[in-house]
Enzyme design. Structure first.
Site, PDB file in Angstrom:
ATOM      1  N   GLY A  29       4.752 -11.296  -9.204  1.00  0.00           N
ATOM      2  CA  GLY A  29       3.299 -11.370  -9.061  1.00  0.00           C
ATOM      3  C   GLY A  29       2.759 -10.334  -8.099  1.00  0.00           C
ATOM      4  O   GLY A  29       3.423  -9.336  -7.819  1.00  0.00           O
ATOM      5  N   HIS A  35       3.017  -2.616 -12.466  1.00  0.00           N
ATOM      6  CA  HIS A  35       3.411  -3.705 -13.374  1.00  0.00           C
ATOM      7  C   HIS A  35       2.726  -3.546 -14.732  1.00  0.00           C
ATOM      8  O   HIS A  35       3.334  -3.772 -15.781  1.00  0.00           O
ATOM      9  CB  HIS A  35       3.007  -5.063 -12.783  1.00  0.00           C
ATOM     10  CG  HIS A  35       3.710  -5.423 -11.515  1.00  0.00           C
ATOM     11  ND1 HIS A  35       3.069  -5.508 -10.296  1.00  0.00           N
ATOM     12  CD2 HIS A  35       5.006  -5.714 -11.275  1.00  0.00           C
ATOM     13  CE1 HIS A  35       3.938  -5.856  -9.374  1.00  0.00           C
ATOM     14  NE2 HIS A  35       5.120  -5.983  -9.924  1.00  0.00           N
ATOM     15  N   GLY A 145      10.810  -1.404 -13.220  1.00  0.00           N
ATOM     16  CA  GLY A 145      10.315  -0.160 -12.640  1.00  0.00           C
ATOM     17  C   GLY A 145      11.422   0.619 -11.940  1.00  0.00           C
ATOM     18  O   GLY A 145      12.325   0.031 -11.332  1.00  0.00           O
ATOM     19  N   MET A 182       3.307   2.663  -5.834  1.00  0.00           N
ATOM     20  CA  MET A 182       2.633   1.360  -5.924  1.00  0.00           C
ATOM     21  C   MET A 182       3.643   0.249  -5.657  1.00  0.00           C
ATOM     22  O   MET A 182       4.775   0.296  -6.137  1.00  0.00           O
ATOM     23  CB  MET A 182       2.023   1.180  -7.309  1.00  0.00           C
ATOM     24  CG  MET A 182       0.831   2.083  -7.498  1.00  0.00           C
ATOM     25  SD  MET A 182       0.014   1.756  -9.070  1.00  0.00           S
ATOM     26  CE  MET A 182      -1.156   3.104  -9.061  1.00  0.00           C
ATOM     27  N   SER A 183       3.210  -0.731  -4.878  1.00  0.00           N
ATOM     28  CA  SER A 183       4.079  -1.847  -4.509  1.00  0.00           C
ATOM     29  C   SER A 183       3.217  -3.045  -4.145  1.00  0.00           C
ATOM     30  O   SER A 183       2.128  -2.884  -3.576  1.00  0.00           O
ATOM     31  CB  SER A 183       4.923  -1.448  -3.289  1.00  0.00           C
ATOM     32  OG  SER A 183       5.473  -2.597  -2.679  1.00  0.00           O
ATOM     33  N   SER A 184       3.720  -4.240  -4.447  1.00  0.00           N
ATOM     34  CA  SER A 184       2.988  -5.460  -4.079  1.00  0.00           C
ATOM     35  C   SER A 184       2.842  -5.556  -2.565  1.00  0.00           C
ATOM     36  O   SER A 184       1.926  -6.190  -2.058  1.00  0.00           O
ATOM     37  CB  SER A 184       3.734  -6.686  -4.588  1.00  0.00           C
ATOM     38  OG  SER A 184       3.887  -6.603  -5.970  1.00  0.00           O
TER      39      SER A 184
END
Ligand code: PAF
Length: 276
Positions: A29, A35, A145, A182-184
């Protein structure tokens, strides 16, 4: 988009869907465009795309990290709807684990290198949950990824050792326009951390640009010095290694990858770049 929270619902749904190619994008999530690029890639290759959102407790070696992991489920659902994802599997922990379940798969030294050294047990937890998710969703193809390069290798090894009938697809890292992968976890970065975190992608690009001009030990040293001189950044590792084994480059090496992990303030970031 259908939202399922139990294994039974997934099994029921796919009972009559023989002959369809199922694509699977497992996530924890806090979705971002990285994602979504996996969902899009899955849609190109598959008839139905399942995304899972499950913050897997067994892969966190630091309980504080697990506790503060972002969980913006409403925003995630909106992003998946917008992307045209077919199914979201969003189970509670009790649906995936019985109490005190044991798991161990011997994949050799791969789990102890790089990330494994700084996050002991992490990859056993990743394999444990991905194994379960694959058994529930039964995908034909699963999309991951490149940012988690070592994770892809670990999961590939598990699939090979357990003869799992799934094809794994590695998709390119998505970057912000200034180069940040990009990363959560980027939501945790302060403006100051975020600015200084750019040194990671700069150091990786520097290695790629200078490859062949300087040798690997020199390139590695220069990259480490560059990162170490950046305020607010705590380097954990910067390695230039064989892309198939993550061990030192040798005469048998076919591809080379540079991988980095560092803390920007309190946030741990990883990034990598294919060099050859
Ligand atoms: O990459 C991730 O988000 C997780 O490690 C994964 C593969 C979903 C397993 O929990």
């Amino acid at each position: 988009m259908k939202i399922f929270t139990t294994r039974h619902q997934i099994a029921q749904y796919f009972t009559h869907k023989t002959g369809k190619t199922i694509g699977f994008v497992p996530t924890m999530g806090a979705l971002h465009n990285g994602h979504i690029s996996l969902i899009k890639r899955a849609q190109q290759a598959c008839n139905e795309v399942v995304c899972s959102i499950f913050v897997n407790p067994t892969q966190f070696n630091d309980p504080k990290d697990l506790e503060k992991y972002p969980r913006p489920i409403a925003a995630d659902i909106a992003m998946l709807e917008q992307a045209g994802c077919d199914i979201l599997f969003n189970p509670p922990v009790s649906e995936i684990y019985d109490n005190n379940e044991k798991w161990h798969l011997n994949i050799g030294n791969l789990e102890h290198l790089l990330e494994g050294e700084f996050r002991p047990g992490h990859y056993q937890g990743v394999m444990q949950v991905v194994n379960k998710l694959f058994n529930i969703v039964k995908p034909d193809l699963a999309f991951f990824g490149q940012k988690d390069y070592q994770q892809f290798m670990v999961i590939s090894k598990m699939v090979e050792l357990l003869n799992m009938p799934v094809k794994l697809v590695m998709c390119p890292i998505q970057r912000e326009t200034d180069g940040l992968a990009m990363s959560s976890r980027n939501v945790h970065l302060t403006a100051y951390d975020r600015q200084h975190a750019l040194i990671l992608s700069k150091a990786l690009s520097g290695v790629k640009d200078s490859f062949g001009i300087a040798d690997i030990p020199q390139l590695q040293l220069q990259a480490k010095q560059l990162i170490n001189s950046e305020p607010g950044i705590g380097l954990e590792y910067f390695e230039i290694v064989d892309g198939d084994t993550l061990t030192p480059v040798s005469s048998n090496t076919k591809s080379i990858v540079a991988l980095v992990a560092a803390r920007a303030g309190k946030t741990r970031l990883i990034d990598n770049m294919l060099i050859v």
